[in-house]
Each structure stands twice: as C-alpha cells, then as structure tokens.
Design a protein around this motif. Structure first.
Motif, PDB file in Angstrom:
ATOM      1  N   ASP A 185     -56.707  -7.545 -21.415  1.00  0.00           N
ATOM      2  CA  ASP A 185     -55.678  -7.364 -20.386  1.00  0.00           C
ATOM      3  C   ASP A 185     -54.826  -6.120 -20.605  1.00  0.00           C
ATOM      4  O   ASP A 185     -53.890  -5.865 -19.839  1.00  0.00           O
ATOM      5  N   GLY A 186     -55.134  -5.346 -21.634  1.00  0.00           N
ATOM      6  CA  GLY A 186     -54.345  -4.167 -21.948  1.00  0.00           C
ATOM      7  C   GLY A 186     -54.988  -2.893 -21.450  1.00  0.00           C
ATOM      8  O   GLY A 186     -56.055  -2.906 -20.821  1.00  0.00           O
ATOM      9  N   PRO A 187     -54.366  -1.749 -21.723  1.00  0.00           N
ATOM     10  CA  PRO A 187     -54.906  -0.463 -21.287  1.00  0.00           C
ATOM     11  C   PRO A 187     -56.065  -0.027 -22.177  1.00  0.00           C
ATOM     12  O   PRO A 187     -56.228  -0.547 -23.287  1.00  0.00           O
ATOM     13  N   PRO A 188     -56.889   0.920 -21.731  1.00  0.00           N
ATOM     14  CA  PRO A 188     -57.904   1.494 -22.607  1.00  0.00           C
ATOM     15  C   PRO A 188     -57.233   2.040 -23.867  1.00  0.00           C
ATOM     16  O   PRO A 188     -56.147   2.613 -23.800  1.00  0.00           O
ATOM     17  N   THR A 189     -57.875   1.873 -25.001  1.00  0.00           N
ATOM     18  CA  THR A 189     -57.242   2.160 -26.285  1.00  0.00           C
ATOM     19  C   THR A 189     -58.163   2.974 -27.170  1.00  0.00           C
ATOM     20  O   THR A 189     -59.353   2.670 -27.282  1.00  0.00           O
ATOM     21  N   LYS A 190     -57.599   3.996 -27.820  1.00  0.00           N
ATOM     22  CA  LYS A 190     -58.408   4.772 -28.766  1.00  0.00           C
ATOM     23  C   LYS A 190     -58.379   4.106 -30.135  1.00  0.00           C
ATOM     24  O   LYS A 190     -57.507   3.291 -30.443  1.00  0.00           O
ATOM     25  N   SER A 191     -59.330   4.463 -30.958  1.00  0.00           N
ATOM     26  CA  SER A 191     -59.341   3.995 -32.338  1.00  0.00           C
ATOM     27  C   SER A 191     -58.117   4.531 -33.075  1.00  0.00           C
ATOM     28  O   SER A 191     -57.614   5.614 -32.766  1.00  0.00           O
ATOM     29  N   GLY A 192     -57.673   3.792 -34.069  1.00  0.00           N
ATOM     30  CA  GLY A 192     -56.546   4.257 -34.868  1.00  0.00           C
ATOM     31  C   GLY A 192     -56.887   5.434 -35.763  1.00  0.00           C
ATOM     32  O   GLY A 192     -55.997   6.066 -36.322  1.00  0.00           O
ATOM     33  N   LEU A 193     -58.166   5.753 -35.905  1.00  0.00           N
ATOM     34  CA  LEU A 193     -58.630   6.911 -36.671  1.00  0.00           C
ATOM     35  C   LEU A 193     -59.398   7.854 -35.754  1.00  0.00           C
ATOM     36  O   LEU A 193     -59.898   7.441 -34.704  1.00  0.00           O
ATOM     37  N   SER A 194     -59.513   9.117 -36.164  1.00  0.00           N
ATOM     38  CA  SER A 194     -60.235  10.115 -35.356  1.00  0.00           C
ATOM     39  C   SER A 194     -61.730   9.983 -35.610  1.00  0.00           C
ATOM     40  O   SER A 194     -62.373  10.873 -36.191  1.00  0.00           O
ATOM     41  N   LEU A 195     -62.299   8.894 -35.143  1.00  0.00           N
ATOM     42  CA  LEU A 195     -63.671   8.563 -35.526  1.00  0.00           C
ATOM     43  C   LEU A 195     -64.709   9.493 -34.910  1.00  0.00           C
ATOM     44  O   LEU A 195     -65.774   9.688 -35.494  1.00  0.00           O
ATOM     45  N   VAL A 196     -64.467  10.056 -33.738  1.00  0.00           N
ATOM     46  CA  VAL A 196     -65.426  11.015 -33.187  1.00  0.00           C
ATOM     47  C   VAL A 196     -65.453  12.262 -34.070  1.00  0.00           C
ATOM     48  O   VAL A 196     -66.527  12.781 -34.408  1.00  0.00           O
ATOM     49  N   ASP A 197     -64.277  12.753 -34.455  1.00  0.00           N
ATOM     50  CA  ASP A 197     -64.213  13.915 -35.354  1.00  0.00           C
ATOM     51  C   ASP A 197     -64.942  13.633 -36.657  1.00  0.00           C
ATOM     52  O   ASP A 197     -65.744  14.445 -37.139  1.00  0.00           O
TER      53      ASP A 197
END
Length: 403
Positions: free
Chosen positions: A157-169
């Motif tokens: 029910d929340g907004p789209p959220t990024k990982s707490g770490l820069s995992l793509v980098d």
C-alpha cells in the motif's frame, strides 16, 4: 604472489560504481592506478559528506583502498602521451563514464590497440555504448526505477521504494570486474584484447531473473508483498516477535515440517490447506495469521534460537550496528583497519572476493596524485621529460595536486 599481482589496470574512474568494481581487483593484488582529472579536484568521491575533511572522505576510503593515484589531464597532448605510455605497459583500461564518452576521449580498444594489441578496455557506463539512452547519465536511483526494482519494493500500500543500498551501482561494479577478468583471460590466451561494454542498465535488467522469465513466458505481473514475503513460497518472509523482527525461510517442504513442529503447531501439517507449497500459497491468508499470532508470543532471540536448533532457516533483522558486530562477521574477517594520516585509522568492510588461504592486505586509499614519482619512474621518464610534461600542463597544477 597474490592472485592479480601481475596485472596493471589504468582506472579512469570516479565516485561509486566504477571504484567499487576495481577495489576488489586491487584487494586481490592488482596494481590499480587511478587517473584523476586535476582541474576539477580529482575523484568527486573525495568530497562526499558528511564524513569528509578536505580531500579525505570515508566514502572515498571505502572504494579506493589498495590503489594508486596519478593526476593526469587527458585533454592535453602531454597528458595523452603519458596515458598512452601507460597503456603500453598495462593490461587493462577501466572506466566508468557516460556511454558516449569512452569513444570521445579515445579509450576504446580501437583507439588503443596500436599501442598494445592485448589491452582490455572495460567501460562501465549508465546505459551502455549503444542504444537510444547511450548518451544519458545513469545513476543508481534512476536505474532502480527504470528497471522495475522500485515497483517491486516496499509495502503493497506504499509508494515505490528503492533499496537502502546502491545495489545497481554495486552489482554493476561486480559485473564490470568479472567482464574485465574474462577479457584478461582471453587476451592472455590469444594475445588480442577488446572492449567490455558493461552498463548499469544491463545489470539491473538482467537481475530481474526469474520474475522476468515468469512474465515473458506466462504473463506474470509481479507485485509488492506484505512483510517482504517471497512471491511464491509460503511461509518465507519477515515476522514480528514481541520485541522485533526476524525472517523465516521455508524454501523446502522439510523446513515447513520442522517449523510447524518446533513452534508447537504440528496440527497444521495434517490440514489439507497447508500440505504443500501450492496449497499454502492458495491459503496464505489463513495460514499467516496463525503464525503471526504464535510469533508475537515471544522474543526474536527465543524464536531464532529455537528454529536454528530445529534446522529451519532463520535470522534476526539486524540494524547496521548489529550486522557489523555479528559474531560471524568478525569470525570471517569482514572488518579491516588501515592507518590514516587524517582519520588516525579507518575501519571498513572488506571484499568478499577471495582466493587461497593467505590473508588479504589492506592499504589506505591514495592521496590525490600521491604516486606521481612512482609512475614517472615506472615509465622511465627523465627529470627533463617530467619537467617538460609539467610545463605543458599534462598533470594540471602539480603544486596543488601533489600531497
């Protein structure tokens, strides 16, 4: 010898993804020579707050231990000469720039093969060196959105959220390091190098893995799950105990049996609604409240100890401090300490990439242009050669750049 002690890498890198990839190679013994643009103050990572003092930041230390630094202006004829002389004596040119920049500044294989036919040119870019987005800058946060990661992460029910770490980098850095090593192997076997066209975008899309296969072949539309639940295995998620959260992972049927017996709910094993993965998935809204009620009756330590003894995959949801002081973290040697003139000492996590039994050695990140004299000697330049290059602006302002 350390595994990569006979490898020299010219690293035209800065900030996060690129330096993260090459630091693992440096930890394995590679001579990673950072080329830092002098007029802009070198790697921007040197100035990342909040823990920075002048050109010394803990952010920079994290990604640049065991490396060397040379200030070099590739836009000048003198700087280009030094760079090309380095190419002649090196195994790879490694960079993280915008997709169209490697060709612009002439650091691709076609630009350098006449100097060293075996050179490997690894370019880690945001979107790759081809395609409609090649000229766009790519940053982790943007890539997590583009690749669908943020749509999968967070509360339903929340907004789209990024990982707490820069995992793509970080994953992009690993992919670049792996690609570079594959290129080095081929170059040493065949005597011919080539380009590694690696991108953060490619990395992020490829990590969609089985949800992508499910979608492409069966039309599956993944969505966010409550309490970080696995999309198909039940129970496999976070549960709240009386004093915090922990994770239970029943990835095999035998773990479900052990779980039910260990927590005193063995009667669930005879319930036709919960007999296997498919049934538990269909009736998860009936099963999970039963488990949640039981787990709320005691502490994280109680349940983790009990389930670990029963052979059920489980673990507490630690904060960063708890993770760094975990007994297993310390036993695996995952914290290293280096001496530092500004910070006194720097403690940081180590590389998980390992080979052999010899303990890794760690040296603090280099000061900007710290290894100028060493590189001049390596290239066999005379005092007159160096003086001429300095006067021609090859290294920027030496007085400013040399510690």
């Amino acid at each position: 010898m350390r595994p990569l002690e006979d490898v020299r890498i010219i690293a035209v890198e800065q900030y996060g993804a690129g330096p993260f990839g090459s630091v693992h190679l440096a930890d394995l013994g590679a001579d990673v020579l950072k080329i830092e643009e002098p007029t802009s103050g070198g790697d921007v990572g040197r100035y990342v707050p909040p823990y920075n003092k002048g050109e010394d930041s803990l952010f920079f230390e994290t990604f640049n231990r065991n490396k060397r630094s040379l200030s070099l202006d590739l836009g000048t004829p003198g700087g280009r000469k030094v760079f090309e002389d380095l190419v002649r004596t090196s195994d790879a040119v490694y960079s993280n720039l915008r997709g169209d920049v490697p060709a612009k500044i002439k650091i691709t294989y076609d630009d350098l093969k006449h100097l060293n036919p075996a050179i490997v040119c690894c370019s880690l870019t945001g979107f790759g060196m081809t395609g409609p987005r090649a000229k766009q800058p790519g940053y982790d946060y943007i890539l997590q959105g583009l690749a669908g990661w943020m749509d999968l992460t967070g509360d339903p029910d929340g907004p789209p959220t990024k990982s707490g770490l820069s995992l793509v980098d970080f994953c992009g850095g690993y992919v670049a390091a792996l690609s570079l090593m594959a290129g080095l192997h081929a170059a040493r076997r065949d005597g011919i190098g080539g380009d590694c066209d690696v991108s953060l975008y490619d990395t992020a899309i490829s990590m969609l893995t089985y949800p992508a296969a499910w979608h492409l072949n069966a039309g599956y539309r993944p969505g966010r799950t409550k309490n970080s639940a696995h999309p198909s295995l039940v129970p496999f998620q976070a549960f709240e105990a009386s004093d915090g959260w922990f994770v239970v992972g029943c990835a095999k049927e035998k773990f479900w049996v052990r779980l039910a017996e260990a927590i005193g709910l063995a009667e669930l094993l005879d319930d036709p609604r919960f007999t296997d993965f498919a049934a538990r998935g269909k009736h998860k809204d009936e099963l999970l409240p039963l488990l949640e009620k039981r787990f709320a009756e005691s502490t994280v330590d109680h349940w983790v100890s009990l389930l670990t003894e029963a052979g059920v995959p489980t673990g507490p949801i630690n904060d960063v401090e708890q993770a760094l002081t975990e007994e297993h973290t310390l036993a695996r040697g995952l914290i290293a300490t280096t001496d530092h003139e500004v910070w006194g000492e720097v403690r940081q996590v180590t590389s998980p990439v390992r080979f052999g039994n010899e303990p890794a050695e760690y040296r603090r990140a280099p000061r900007r242009n710290e290894n100028f004299d060493e590189v001049m000697e390596l290239l066999g330049y005379s005092a007159e050669d160096v003086s001429g290059l300095v006067d021609a602006g090859a290294f920027g302002s030496i007085a400013q750049a040399t510690p």
